[in-house]
Scaffold this active site. Structure first.
Site, short mmCIF file in Angstrom:
data_model
loop_
_atom_site.label_atom_id
_atom_site.label_comp_id
_atom_site.label_asym_id
_atom_site.label_seq_id
_atom_site.Cartn_x
_atom_site.Cartn_y
_atom_site.Cartn_z
N SER A 136 55.24 55.11 76.97
CA SER A 136 53.97 55.58 77.49
C SER A 136 53.72 54.98 78.87
O SER A 136 54.15 53.86 79.15
CB SER A 136 52.82 55.19 76.55
OG SER A 136 51.57 55.44 77.16
N ASP A 152 56.16 54.17 55.27
CA ASP A 152 55.47 53.50 56.37
C ASP A 152 56.49 52.73 57.19
O ASP A 152 56.99 51.69 56.75
CB ASP A 152 54.40 52.57 55.80
CG ASP A 152 53.66 51.78 56.87
OD1 ASP A 152 53.95 51.96 58.07
OD2 ASP A 152 52.80 50.96 56.50
N ALA A 183 50.42 46.89 75.44
CA ALA A 183 51.30 45.77 75.10
C ALA A 183 52.43 46.23 74.20
O ALA A 183 53.59 45.84 74.38
CB ALA A 183 50.49 44.66 74.43
N ALA A 184 52.10 47.08 73.22
CA ALA A 184 53.13 47.58 72.30
C ALA A 184 54.15 48.42 73.04
O ALA A 184 55.37 48.27 72.85
CB ALA A 184 52.48 48.40 71.19
N LYS A 185 53.69 49.32 73.90
CA LYS A 185 54.61 50.21 74.61
C LYS A 185 55.41 49.47 75.68
O LYS A 185 56.56 49.82 75.96
CB LYS A 185 53.83 51.38 75.21
CG LYS A 185 53.31 52.36 74.18
CD LYS A 185 54.44 52.96 73.34
CE LYS A 185 53.94 54.06 72.41
NZ LYS A 185 55.03 54.67 71.64
N TYR A 226 47.76 49.04 72.78
CA TYR A 226 48.76 50.11 72.95
C TYR A 226 49.68 49.81 74.14
O TYR A 226 50.90 49.99 74.06
CB TYR A 226 48.03 51.43 73.14
CG TYR A 226 48.92 52.65 73.13
CD1 TYR A 226 49.54 53.06 71.95
CD2 TYR A 226 49.09 53.41 74.28
CE1 TYR A 226 50.34 54.21 71.94
CE2 TYR A 226 49.88 54.55 74.28
CZ TYR A 226 50.51 54.95 73.09
OH TYR A 226 51.30 56.08 73.08
#
Length: 290
Positions: free
Chosen positions: A142, A62, A157-159, A155
């Protein structure tokens, strides 16, 4: 071949874009670590690469933890003695409107898409520095992180974080001959198919009257990744490259588009007048164009 004697780690490589990238890197001559927490899918991709004459080992940790990321990089060292290429592809979606999103849905996406990207880069850079022969890190970004996307606050915010991470890492490691770039892909995969059809149609509406294929296949993403992973791309770093269907693009770096100064600093009154003047000027400009 372009990547002969190179060792690559691809995260989230059990299916979709990741599996395609793992196969493409192997076809270009790289030995590949196929990472995915889905044991069966990772094993299947690794076996397929080997059956086609390539070199691949499945690995199942992981990567959203430092320990898991370290284990993935260690697998490359154990199997092939080094790591030259890291493709941070692992990602998940937990789409929901921001006001309905759960803490778990937020944390899961941030952990895999952002923390996992950093954790793997951290581990790979340490080994690349030890070897002293440079390296290539390619982060899968993305358009959600570039422009935002309704229902994807986690998603996006993460990208967006991956973009900031890409630009920071490239500055930190360029002196070691390591490049760090991001790819923003546009491809139909099992993950994108989870997005409601009416949302996809709305996003594609601006392309409806063109002959350009906007959303391609994972196979059409692979050439950009293989090239950036090669020695020929040693001069490209800190960039965000879009690819999908027929289109290849280069995204600009964030920059100021206007600036103003008031000696002694700004007050609410100053700002009110400045923004009113700016809006009036913008409306006049639009009117002149019409």
């Amino acid at each position: 071949m372009l990547l002969s004697n190179k060792v690559a780690l691809v995260t989230g490589a059990g299916q979709g874009i990741g599996a395609t990238l793992a196969r493409a890197l192997a076809d270009a001559g790289a030995s590949v670590i196929v990472n995915d927490i889905n044991h069966g899918k990772a094993d299947e991709v690794a076996h397929a690469i080997a059956a086609a004459g390539g070199r691949a080992v499945a690995q199942h940790s992981d990567i959203s933890t430092f320990g898991g990321a370290d284990a993935a990089v260690q697998a490359a060292i154990d199997a092939y003695g080094r790591i030259d290429i890291l493709v941070n592809n692992a990602g998940i979606l937990r789409d929901r409107m921001s006001y309905n999103m759960t803490e778990s849905e937020w944390d899961q996406v941030i952990a895999v898409c952002l923390k996992g990207t950093f954790a793997c880069a951290r581990a790979a850079i340490r080994e690349m520095r030890r070897i002293g022969e440079g390296g290539r890190i390619i982060n899968i970004a993305s358009r959600s992180g570039l422009r935002g996307s309704i229902g994807q606050a986690n998603y996006a915010a993460a990208k967006a974080g991956v973009l900031g991470l890409t630009r920071t890492l490239c500055q930190e490691v360029s002196k070691f001959g390591i490049t760090v770039n991001a790819i923003s892909p546009r491809a139909v995969t099992d993950m994108t198919n989870s997005i409601p059809e009416h949302v996809r149609k709305k996003k594609d509406a601006s392309w409806a009257d063109t002959s350009v294929v906007r959303r391609g296949t994972p196979e059409q993403i692979a050439p950009a990744v293989v090239y950036l992973a090669s020695g020929e791309a040693e001069w490209i770093t800190g960039q965000v490259i879009g690819i999908g269907g027929d289109k290849l693009s280069l995204w600009s770096h964030p920059k100021e588009v206007a600036e103003a100064f008031i000696f002694g600093g700004w007050s609410v009154e100053n700002m009110r007048e400045m923004f009113r003047a700016s809006v009036a000027s913008e409306l006049q400009s639009v009117g002149n164009k019409d």
